[in-house]
Design a protein around this motif. Structure first.
Motif, PDB file in Angstrom:
ATOM      1  N   ILE A  41       0.839  -1.204   0.000  1.00 44.33           N
ATOM      2  CA  ILE A  41       0.000   0.000   0.000  1.00 44.33           C
ATOM      3  C   ILE A  41       0.871   1.250   0.000  1.00 44.33           C
ATOM      4  O   ILE A  41       0.641   2.181  -0.779  1.00 44.33           O
ATOM      5  N   GLU A  53      -3.030   6.302   3.820  1.00 43.67           N
ATOM      6  CA  GLU A  53      -4.247   5.969   4.568  1.00 43.67           C
ATOM      7  C   GLU A  53      -5.481   5.995   3.669  1.00 43.67           C
ATOM      8  O   GLU A  53      -6.406   5.216   3.849  1.00 43.67           O
ATOM      9  N   ARG A  56      -5.299   2.786   1.788  1.00 40.87           N
ATOM     10  CA  ARG A  56      -5.624   1.680   2.701  1.00 40.87           C
ATOM     11  C   ARG A  56      -7.142   1.584   2.891  1.00 40.87           C
ATOM     12  O   ARG A  56      -7.720   0.501   2.897  1.00 40.87           O
ATOM     13  N   TYR A  57      -7.797   2.743   3.009  1.00 42.81           N
ATOM     14  CA  TYR A  57      -9.260   2.767   3.150  1.00 42.81           C
ATOM     15  C   TYR A  57      -9.916   2.172   1.910  1.00 42.81           C
ATOM     16  O   TYR A  57     -10.850   1.378   2.023  1.00 42.81           O
ATOM     17  N   ARG A  60      -9.492  -1.632   1.977  1.00 44.38           N
ATOM     18  CA  ARG A  60     -10.394  -2.253   2.958  1.00 44.38           C
ATOM     19  C   ARG A  60     -11.838  -2.225   2.477  1.00 44.38           C
ATOM     20  O   ARG A  60     -12.581  -3.193   2.642  1.00 44.38           O
TER      21      ARG A  60
END
Length: 118
Positions: A41, A53, A56-57, A60
């Motif tokens: 990532i 981040e 990453r979101y 997910r």
């Protein structure tokens, strides 16, 4: 105004959906090569100039949308119908624009041929 937004209006999307899809795909591919938890990532985020981040979101969120069988959750029929109608409308507009451009090119080509050389 609340946090730079006008009341009742949603904020504009910062990243196109295509970028999100490709970035998540790049992370998945790199994770297959390196293995999970090996900085895929962070590396992809650095390459694309994204906040890690944020990426990453997206990853997910994509994981939550997948079924146990590995396929993605299917859109509802009304979503598909709306998307198809939008695409058909856009195709009609593009065909109309192409026809106008084709006629304009032919018109200007005739006009250039009629002018005597200087």
């Amino acid at each position: 105004m609340v946090l730079g937004r006008i009341k009742g209006m949603a904020a504009a999307k910062k990243y196109p959906t295509e970028l999100k899809t490709r970035a998540v795909g790049m992370v998945r591919e790199l994770e297959r090569e390196l293995g999970p938890g090996r900085g895929a990532i962070a590396r992809v985020a650095r390459q694309l100039g994204l906040n890690p981040e944020t990426l990453r979101y997206w990853v997910r969120h994509d994981e939550k949308a997948e079924r146990p069988s590995g396929g993605h959750v299917v859109e509802s029929e009304s979503d598909k119908d709306t998307r198809i109608a939008d695409m058909e409308r856009e195709m009609r507009e593009l065909r109309r624009a192409n026809e106008i451009l084709r006629l304009a090119a032919a018109f200007f080509a005739k006009e250039v041929d009629l002018q005597p050389p200087r």
